[in-house]
Design a protein around this motif. Structure first.
Motif, mmCIF file in Angstrom:
data_model
loop_
_atom_site.group_PDB
_atom_site.id
_atom_site.type_symbol
_atom_site.label_atom_id
_atom_site.label_comp_id
_atom_site.label_asym_id
_atom_site.label_seq_id
_atom_site.Cartn_x
_atom_site.Cartn_y
_atom_site.Cartn_z
ATOM 1 N N GLY A 25 0.817 -1.222 0.000
ATOM 2 C CA GLY A 25 0.000 0.000 0.000
ATOM 3 C C GLY A 25 0.846 1.265 0.000
ATOM 4 N N VAL A 26 1.879 1.299 0.841
ATOM 5 C CA VAL A 26 2.770 2.457 0.886
ATOM 6 C C VAL A 26 3.496 2.616 -0.444
ATOM 7 C CG1 VAL A 26 4.887 3.334 1.950
ATOM 8 C CG2 VAL A 26 3.054 2.460 3.382
ATOM 9 N N GLY A 27 3.913 1.501 -1.032
ATOM 10 C CA GLY A 27 4.595 1.555 -2.316
ATOM 11 C C GLY A 27 3.702 2.112 -3.414
ATOM 12 N N ILE A 28 2.443 1.725 -3.417
ATOM 13 C CA ILE A 28 1.510 2.245 -4.424
ATOM 14 C C ILE A 28 1.306 3.742 -4.235
ATOM 15 C CG2 ILE A 28 -0.905 2.185 -5.178
ATOM 16 C CD1 ILE A 28 -0.806 -0.865 -4.694
ATOM 17 N N ILE A 29 1.155 4.168 -2.984
ATOM 18 C CA ILE A 29 0.981 5.605 -2.719
ATOM 19 C C ILE A 29 2.225 6.381 -3.147
ATOM 20 C CG2 ILE A 29 0.750 7.324 -0.873
ATOM 21 C CD1 ILE A 29 -1.101 5.250 0.534
ATOM 22 N N LEU A 30 3.410 5.860 -2.806
ATOM 23 C CA LEU A 30 4.646 6.528 -3.224
ATOM 24 C C LEU A 30 4.754 6.587 -4.741
ATOM 25 C CD1 LEU A 30 7.294 5.082 -0.733
ATOM 26 C CD2 LEU A 30 6.363 7.394 -0.795
ATOM 27 N N ASN A 31 4.334 5.535 -5.411
ATOM 28 C CA ASN A 31 4.382 5.507 -6.865
ATOM 29 C C ASN A 31 3.448 6.552 -7.459
ATOM 30 O OD1 ASN A 31 3.793 4.522 -9.686
ATOM 31 N ND2 ASN A 31 5.394 3.098 -9.058
ATOM 32 N N LEU A 32 2.248 6.652 -6.911
ATOM 33 C CA LEU A 32 1.305 7.656 -7.404
ATOM 34 C C LEU A 32 1.841 9.066 -7.183
ATOM 35 C CD1 LEU A 32 -2.075 6.102 -6.215
ATOM 36 C CD2 LEU A 32 -1.251 6.315 -8.554
ATOM 37 N N VAL A 33 2.391 9.321 -6.005
ATOM 38 C CA VAL A 33 2.941 10.643 -5.713
ATOM 39 C C VAL A 33 4.130 10.927 -6.626
ATOM 40 C CG1 VAL A 33 4.135 12.016 -3.953
ATOM 41 C CG2 VAL A 33 2.107 10.700 -3.345
ATOM 42 N N GLY A 34 5.006 9.949 -6.783
ATOM 43 C CA GLY A 34 6.174 10.142 -7.637
ATOM 44 C C GLY A 34 5.809 10.398 -9.084
ATOM 45 N N ASN A 35 4.803 9.709 -9.575
ATOM 46 C CA ASN A 35 4.410 9.891 -10.975
ATOM 47 C C ASN A 35 3.627 11.176 -11.204
ATOM 48 O OD1 ASN A 35 5.583 7.671 -12.341
ATOM 49 N ND2 ASN A 35 4.093 6.335 -11.354
ATOM 50 N N THR A 36 2.812 11.589 -10.237
ATOM 51 C CA THR A 36 2.048 12.826 -10.428
ATOM 52 C C THR A 36 2.927 14.064 -10.277
ATOM 53 O OG1 THR A 36 1.351 12.779 -8.116
ATOM 54 C CG2 THR A 36 -0.166 11.847 -9.742
ATOM 55 N N THR A 37 3.990 13.974 -9.480
ATOM 56 C CA THR A 37 4.890 15.115 -9.309
ATOM 57 C C THR A 37 6.097 15.038 -10.242
ATOM 58 O OG1 THR A 37 6.093 14.009 -7.526
ATOM 59 C CG2 THR A 37 4.227 15.404 -6.895
ATOM 60 N N ASN A 38 6.104 14.050 -11.123
ATOM 61 C CA ASN A 38 7.228 13.839 -12.045
ATOM 62 C C ASN A 38 8.551 13.628 -11.308
ATOM 63 O OD1 ASN A 38 5.673 13.956 -14.378
ATOM 64 N ND2 ASN A 38 5.795 16.194 -14.435
ATOM 65 N N ASN A 39 8.488 13.013 -10.151
ATOM 66 C CA ASN A 39 9.682 12.690 -9.367
ATOM 67 C C ASN A 39 10.052 11.240 -9.691
ATOM 68 O OD1 ASN A 39 11.651 12.175 -7.478
ATOM 69 N ND2 ASN A 39 10.541 13.160 -5.792
ATOM 70 N N ARG A 40 10.927 11.075 -10.646
ATOM 71 C CA ARG A 40 11.267 9.737 -11.133
ATOM 72 C C ARG A 40 11.970 8.890 -10.066
ATOM 73 N NH1 ARG A 40 13.311 8.364 -17.074
ATOM 74 N NH2 ARG A 40 13.108 6.129 -16.876
ATOM 75 N N ASP A 41 12.807 9.529 -9.241
ATOM 76 C CA ASP A 41 13.514 8.782 -8.194
ATOM 77 C C ASP A 41 12.532 8.185 -7.181
ATOM 78 O OD1 ASP A 41 15.974 9.350 -9.331
ATOM 79 O OD2 ASP A 41 16.220 11.205 -8.158
ATOM 80 N N LEU A 42 11.521 8.952 -6.804
ATOM 81 C CA LEU A 42 10.515 8.446 -5.867
ATOM 82 C C LEU A 42 9.710 7.319 -6.497
ATOM 83 C CD1 LEU A 42 9.144 8.689 -3.115
ATOM 84 C CD2 LEU A 42 7.628 10.410 -4.111
ATOM 85 N N ALA A 43 9.375 7.472 -7.757
ATOM 86 C CA ALA A 43 8.616 6.427 -8.447
ATOM 87 C C ALA A 43 9.425 5.135 -8.531
ATOM 88 C CB ALA A 43 8.212 6.906 -9.834
ATOM 89 N N MET A 44 10.710 5.250 -8.785
ATOM 90 C CA MET A 44 11.558 4.055 -8.866
ATOM 91 C C MET A 44 11.760 3.431 -7.484
ATOM 92 S SD MET A 44 12.022 3.559 -12.002
ATOM 93 C CE MET A 44 13.330 2.382 -12.105
ATOM 94 N N ALA A 45 11.928 4.263 -6.463
ATOM 95 C CA ALA A 45 12.100 3.742 -5.102
ATOM 96 C C ALA A 45 10.837 3.023 -4.635
ATOM 97 C CB ALA A 45 12.448 4.879 -4.148
ATOM 98 N N SER A 46 9.695 3.484 -5.095
ATOM 99 C CA SER A 46 8.445 2.844 -4.688
ATOM 100 C C SER A 46 8.368 1.410 -5.205
ATOM 101 C CB SER A 46 7.246 3.644 -5.197
ATOM 102 O OG SER A 46 7.129 3.521 -6.600
ATOM 103 N N LEU A 47 9.002 1.143 -6.327
ATOM 104 C CA LEU A 47 8.996 -0.224 -6.865
ATOM 105 C C LEU A 47 9.736 -1.183 -5.928
ATOM 106 C CD1 LEU A 47 9.573 0.495 -10.653
ATOM 107 C CD2 LEU A 47 7.424 0.050 -9.457
ATOM 108 N N ALA A 48 10.795 -0.692 -5.291
ATOM 109 C CA ALA A 48 11.511 -1.525 -4.321
ATOM 110 C C ALA A 48 10.631 -1.825 -3.105
ATOM 111 C CB ALA A 48 12.797 -0.837 -3.890
ATOM 112 N N VAL A 49 9.854 -0.839 -2.669
ATOM 113 C CA VAL A 49 8.950 -1.041 -1.529
ATOM 114 C C VAL A 49 7.866 -2.050 -1.891
ATOM 115 C CG1 VAL A 49 7.322 0.101 0.031
ATOM 116 C CG2 VAL A 49 9.432 1.270 -0.626
#
Length: 74
Positions: A25-49
């Motif tokens: 759940g946290v990983g999905i939320i981080l992925n959504l936040v990373g993708n909506t803010t165009n923060n590629r590092d956060l989106a990639m880190a969310s995949l590890a979570v």
């Protein structure tokens, strides 16, 4: 069967299940936040979570299988 197993399941299994669901759940939320803010590092880190959550889920399946096998031998 599922209700009976959950009631008698070991605490380690319950911790694994809720930990895995929480991490996914946290990983999905981080992925959504990373993708909506165009923060590629956060989106990639969310995949590890999410991946860690999936690994914990598999470990939970193994623990459940071992517990069921042990109960069937009795």
């Amino acid at each position: 069967m599922l209700k009976e197993f959950w009631e008698s399941a070991p605490t380690s299994y319950k911790v694994l299940v809720f930990g895995a669901m929480g991490l996914i759940g946290v990983g999905i939320i981080l992925n959504l936040v990373g993708n909506t803010t165009n923060n590629r590092d956060l989106a990639m880190a969310s995949l590890a979570v999410i991946g860690l959550g999936l690994v914990l889920h598999i470990v939970g399946i193994v623990v459940r299988g071992q517990t069921i096998r042990k109960n069937l031998k009795r």
